[in-house]
Design an enzyme around this catalytic site. Sequence first.
Site, PDB file in Angstrom:
ATOM      1  N   TYR A   5      -3.976 -29.502   4.844  1.00 30.37           N
ATOM      2  CA  TYR A   5      -4.890 -30.400   5.558  1.00 30.37           C
ATOM      3  C   TYR A   5      -5.642 -29.647   6.649  1.00 30.37           C
ATOM      4  O   TYR A   5      -6.863 -29.744   6.766  1.00 30.37           O
ATOM      5  CB  TYR A   5      -4.087 -31.557   6.163  1.00 30.37           C
ATOM      6  CG  TYR A   5      -4.936 -32.687   6.699  1.00 30.37           C
ATOM      7  CD1 TYR A   5      -5.510 -33.609   5.829  1.00 30.37           C
ATOM      8  CD2 TYR A   5      -5.147 -32.841   8.060  1.00 30.37           C
ATOM      9  CE1 TYR A   5      -6.280 -34.665   6.318  1.00 30.37           C
ATOM     10  CE2 TYR A   5      -5.912 -33.883   8.556  1.00 30.37           C
ATOM     11  CZ  TYR A   5      -6.469 -34.791   7.673  1.00 30.37           C
ATOM     12  OH  TYR A   5      -7.246 -35.824   8.166  1.00 30.37           O
ATOM     13  N   SER A  14     -11.489 -33.854  11.293  1.00 30.75           N
ATOM     14  CA  SER A  14     -10.276 -34.332  11.973  1.00 30.75           C
ATOM     15  C   SER A  14     -10.086 -33.475  13.208  1.00 30.75           C
ATOM     16  O   SER A  14     -10.658 -32.379  13.310  1.00 30.75           O
ATOM     17  CB  SER A  14      -9.072 -34.176  11.038  1.00 30.75           C
ATOM     18  OG  SER A  14      -7.848 -34.326  11.734  1.00 30.75           O
TER      19      SER A  14
END
Length: 267
Positions: free
Chosen positions: A156, A143
């Site tokens: 995350y 990401s």
Amino acid sequence: MTDLTGKTALVTGSVQGIGFAIARALAEAGARIAVHGIAGDAQIHEVCGKLRQAGAPEAEFFDGDLRGPEQIERMMEAVAAWGGADILVNNAGIQHTAPLAEMPRSVWDDMIAINLSAAFHTMKAALPVMAERGYGRVVNIASVQGIISSKDKAPYVAAKHGLVGLSQVAALEYAAAGDRTKGGVTVNCICPGWTKTAIIEPQVRDRAEAFGGDRDAAIADLLKEKQPSLRMSDPSEIGALALWLCAPIAHNVTATAIPIDGGWTAQ
């Protein structure tokens, strides 16, 4: 340029979203697809059927809760018995936003397990066999949060930063495996920015509250804040890059973290 006939690809989280788009791109190139994800029988049947229609000579579902190393080991053994993964795409992931002080411990544990530790376990099983064959591709879906950071995303961001680092270590350890003719063994990360997937829906809903429930306004505001192109990516675009990384011509593209983020991480 990319003919994956005779190759087998395991794509985790491939019953929807980015995972399905990648699986479809690989299927169109002739790869057999080992499907994985959380889905009922009807969805599994539909996904496998679509991948066969796209060009996969075979598409079969392999179960495994990525929170459990033993279940991952069993899944990898089942894939090995099916022919083994020439291509491994660690795509499955979960997201939850909350301030650090309010982040539930169970969310931290699950997110680290699924978004990071699972990739360690699958790569540990797959990479030695890839090296023996002289060809292997690992594409880990990280990401932009694996390159930069944002508040309210502690587990995350930690997992995605860890995934980028883990991928670089694996890439270095297997960089000399195989040769140009066979294709070698590479490990890379793709780092998407805002992409049209279900994982961003909670953030869209939260932002929409400030715009009287206007979803389009919420998306525009999210893009304006982070993504200079002001355009979301489509999952098929992630699939196209993953496919290219699997081509023999990409034998020297390894240990990279490639953003698809409209300029987000350049800021």
